[in-house]
Structure formats: C-alpha cells, structure tokens
Design a protein around this motif. Structure first.
Motif, short mmCIF file in Angstrom:
data_model
loop_
_atom_site.label_atom_id
_atom_site.label_comp_id
_atom_site.label_asym_id
_atom_site.label_seq_id
_atom_site.Cartn_x
_atom_site.Cartn_y
_atom_site.Cartn_z
N LYS A 192 85.27 32.13 -18.79
CA LYS A 192 84.70 33.66 -18.43
C LYS A 192 85.53 34.01 -17.17
O LYS A 192 85.25 34.22 -15.91
CB LYS A 192 83.13 33.29 -17.79
N SER A 193 86.82 34.12 -17.34
CA SER A 193 87.85 34.17 -16.26
C SER A 193 87.85 35.75 -15.77
O SER A 193 88.45 36.04 -14.96
CB SER A 193 89.20 33.92 -16.92
N ASN A 194 87.25 36.41 -16.50
CA ASN A 194 87.03 37.89 -16.00
C ASN A 194 86.00 37.88 -14.72
O ASN A 194 86.07 38.91 -14.07
CB ASN A 194 86.78 38.95 -17.07
N VAL A 195 85.36 36.98 -14.54
CA VAL A 195 84.32 36.83 -13.19
C VAL A 195 84.39 35.33 -12.78
O VAL A 195 84.02 35.65 -11.21
CB VAL A 195 82.96 36.95 -13.98
N GLU B 249 86.09 32.05 -10.91
CA GLU B 249 87.41 31.20 -10.34
C GLU B 249 87.51 30.07 -11.15
O GLU B 249 88.57 29.62 -11.30
CB GLU B 249 87.01 31.08 -8.75
N SER C 35 86.79 29.41 -14.01
CA SER C 35 87.21 29.92 -15.34
C SER C 35 88.86 30.16 -15.22
O SER C 35 89.94 29.96 -16.08
CB SER C 35 86.58 31.15 -15.95
N GLN C 36 89.27 30.89 -14.05
CA GLN C 36 90.79 31.22 -13.71
C GLN C 36 91.56 30.03 -13.79
O GLN C 36 92.83 29.90 -14.44
CB GLN C 36 90.82 31.97 -12.74
N ARG D 214 91.75 28.39 -17.22
CA ARG D 214 92.63 29.23 -18.02
C ARG D 214 94.27 28.74 -17.70
O ARG D 214 94.92 28.56 -18.50
CB ARG D 214 92.67 30.71 -17.94
N HIS E 10 92.87 32.28 -25.70
CA HIS E 10 91.80 32.31 -24.72
C HIS E 10 90.68 33.23 -25.14
O HIS E 10 91.08 34.51 -25.63
CB HIS E 10 92.27 32.95 -23.35
N LEU F 195 86.78 34.78 -24.23
CA LEU F 195 85.93 34.88 -23.25
C LEU F 195 84.54 34.39 -23.78
O LEU F 195 84.23 34.72 -25.15
CB LEU F 195 85.69 36.30 -22.82
#
Ligand code: NAD
Length: 360
Positions: free
Chosen positions: A191-194, A196, A198-199, A202, A219, A221
């Motif tokens: 859930k890398s759009n929200v 950290e 997840s960032q 990724r 990738h 979500l």
C-alpha cells in the motif's frame, strides 16, 4: 533418503487428518524406497491436558531434532474462555517461534472436478494456480508500541506497522526463489501510496528482483489485489506480501478452491546446509469440533501438506508430484468426503486416505 519427521496431531479433526497424512507419507516412503523416522508429540488442548502447557518443552525439543514438522490442528471448545496464554492456539505461535518460520505459503489452485464448488463463475477461476507467500513474523501484528490507553473520548488503541530491510529482503528472496521453479512471475502487494513501510517494501523488492533477471516483478496495491483475486486470479503466480495483508488475502484466495478442508499450507524458515528449508506443514483448517470424532473430515488439506513437505523440506519433487496427482485422481473418482459431496454417498476420512494410498 531418511526423513526425520515430527507429527503433532493436536485436537479434534487434527488427529484424524494427521493419521491419514502419516499413512500417505508411509506409502510414499515405501514406494520410493526412502526410510521414515517418525516421532509424535503433543500440542494444543491435548498438551494442556497432559502437561499443563499448550506447547510442552518436550515438543520444542522434538521439533528441534526433526527435519520437518507435520501439524494437524489445535483448539478445543472447553478452552474458549481461557486466558490467551492458556489456550491451545498459543501452541501454534510457540511452535512457529521455535522453528523460526517466517514465510507462510498457501497454494491456491482449482481442481477440475471441484470447479463447481467455487462460489465464483467457472470461467473466471478455471486454471488458477498461485502461491500466496505471507510474511509471518513481522508487521503490525508484532510491532511496538501497541496497546490501549487512556479513557473516555480520548481512549486510544495503538498498533505499529514496522519492517526492516532484512525482513523484507528474506521474504522477497523466498518469493523469487519459488517463482524460478514456476511461471517466473512475482506480484508484490503493498500500500505504497499511503504507507512508509510499503514504500520500503517496494524499494527492497526491486533490489531483490535484480538478482533474479528471469523473473518478472509487478507491484500491486493491496486494494487492487483483493479485487484482481476474484476478477482474474489466473494472472497470479507468486503473490508476496506482508503479514496482515497476507492474512486477509490468503483467506480470500481460500474461497476460490471450494472447501477449506482441501487447503494445505507450508511455513518455511531458514535454508539448511542441505539446501532444504526448515518447515512446518499443516492444513489451513482448524480442529472443527462440530465434526470431530465422526470420521467425516476431509484429509486432503493435510495430505497436500505432506506433498509440500516432500517438496520444500526434502527436495523430493517427484514424490511430491505423485501425492498431488493422487489427490487429483481421487477428486476425479468422486471418492470424497461430505464437504465436497453434499448429495449422494460420500467417503469417510479413512476411506479417502486409503484411496490416496491405493492411487499412489
Ligand atoms: P474450523 O476450520 O475448525 O471449522 C470451520 C468449518 O469448516 C466447520 O464447519 C468445520 O466443520 C469445517 N471444516 C474445517 N475443516 C474441515 C475438513 N477438513 N473437512 C470438512 N469440514 C471442515 O474453524 P473454527 O470452527 O473457526 O475453529 C474451531 C477451532 O479450531 C477453534 O478452537 C479455533 O481456534 C481452532 N483453529 C485452529 C487452527 C489451527 O490449528 N491452525 C486454525 C483455525 C482455527
């Protein structure tokens, strides 16, 4: 090869399905000229009854000595209101911790003869064949700080999602390693759009992917993945994700297969010098008190777990494939338990185990 295996039948139908799984394991060992060194240990409610502990020290010792552990299921209704530390289910966390298993593998596949048991349309699920690889020892289930504090309107619950680079990298390597033996595609779910965490997830997955040039990485979500699992499950080969996302997505995946009694799982730890993985193998289902003691439980999830054990802990691919083929033969023959055959004459747990041995 000598196979040193610990069986932990546990409670309820755990004992019934493990009996059949061990029967099948003995048949494989005989057919392929291996030897089996099998011990049996206590876990769960039965262990509390006999020793006062859901995971006795003796079980921990036996698990440490075995090459692989085959588990049935734990849980007895009489402990439903017991404090968490004195519940049979505590034994599960204990054995996972002792074995250091950090990757939970749940194969999700459809069988020709069961396709009508799936709640989804046949044309959508036909040909589905993926493994959901869930990180098992990190993330929000274990992160600190955690707890509930304060009172009134400001009473606050806190959980912390946290991952280190090394935790992400090792589950990533496991996923890519598995993909090299399959269709060479990894779908990393985050859930890398929200988030950290997840960032970082990724970023590390991209780094791990560099070591596996033959494997495609995509990738996805987590919200999209939940949707794609029911819209187009065939697109997935290896799905790798963190603990909580994996917990939820693997149950969604389970529905595709039809019956919970069909589903095997493998939880893997570090690689041993032999190249095989430390492993804990168990069907996904629980102890099913509603049907326990009636010889009605579907043993195919437990038997599929034996196939996984042969493959991942012992590297015996041909033997594992033989067990999986026998499962398919039995499904096609219609000699299946009542969960797969609500109408007409069904087979007992024992009869299904015997039929698998015959097919082998
Ligand atoms: P469950 O998986 O035991 O049963 C859910 C339903 O599925 C029941 O109707 C049961 O009859 C049916 N079912 C399960 N396995 C089946 C099989 N092999 N063949 C045919 N039907 C099958 O889940 P539950 O009822 O929520 O939990 C019962 C107990 O098991 C609880 O104490 C729970 O904590 C424990 N549990 C243990 C594990 C484990 O050991 N890994 C997992 C889940 C639940």
């Amino acid at each position: 090869m000598q196979l040193k295996v610990l069986a932990l039948p546990g409670d309820g139908i755990g004992t019934e399905v493990t009996r059949e799984a061990v029967k099948v394991l003995r048949r494989v060992v005989e057919k392929f000229s291996h030897t089996l060194d099998l011990t049996e240990g206590l876990l769960g409610g039965i262990a509390i009854h006999k020793t006062g502990q859901p995971m006795p020290d003796e079980t921990a010792r036996l698990a440490g000595e075995a090459d692989a552990t085959l588990l049935g299921a734990v849980g007895l209704p009489e402990f439903d209101n017991a404090p968490p530390l004195q519940r049979p289910e505590r034994g599960l966390l204990g054995i996972r911790k002792i074995l250091g298993v950090y990757a939970n593998l749940r194969p999700v596949r459809t069988y020709r003869s069961l396709i009508d048991s799936s709640p989804l349309k046949n044309e959508r699920v036909e040909g589905t064949d993926m493994i959901i690889v869930r990180e098992l020892t990190g993330g929000i289930y274990y992160g600190t700080p955690r707890g509930i504090e304060g009172s009134g309107d400001t009473e606050r619950g806190t959980n912390t999602m946290t991952y280190t680079r090394s935790e992400i990298a090792r589950i990533g390597r496991m996923a890519f390693h598995l993909a090299t033996q399959r269709r060479k595609k990894v779908s990393s779910v985050d859930k890398s759009n929200v988030l950290e965490t997840s960032q970082l997830w990724r970023k590390v997955m991209v780094e791990v992917a560099a070591g596996y040039p033959d494997v495609e990485l995509e990738h996805v979500l987590v919200d999209n993945c939940a949707m794609q699992l029911v819209l187009n499950p065939r697109r997935f080969d290896i799905v790798v994700t963190e603990n909580m996302f994996g917990d939820i997505l693997s149950d969604e995946g389970a529905v595709i297969a039809g019956s919970i009694g069909m589903l095997p799982s493998a939880s893997l730890g570090e690689k041993r010098p032999s190249g095989a993985f430390t492993g804990l193998y168990e069907p996904v289902h629980g102890s099913a008190p509603d049907i326990a003691g009636q010889d009605k439980a579907n043993p195919l999830g437990a038997i599929g777990s034996v196939a996984a054990m042969l493959e991942y802990s012992f590297g015996l691919m041909e033997e594992a494939a033989a067990v999986n083929r026998a499962i398919e033969t039995i499904l096609d023959s219609g000699r299946v338990t009542a969960d797969l055959k609500p109408k007409g004459a069904s087979a007992t747990t024992t009869q299904v185990g015997d039929a698998i041995c015959e097919a082998l």
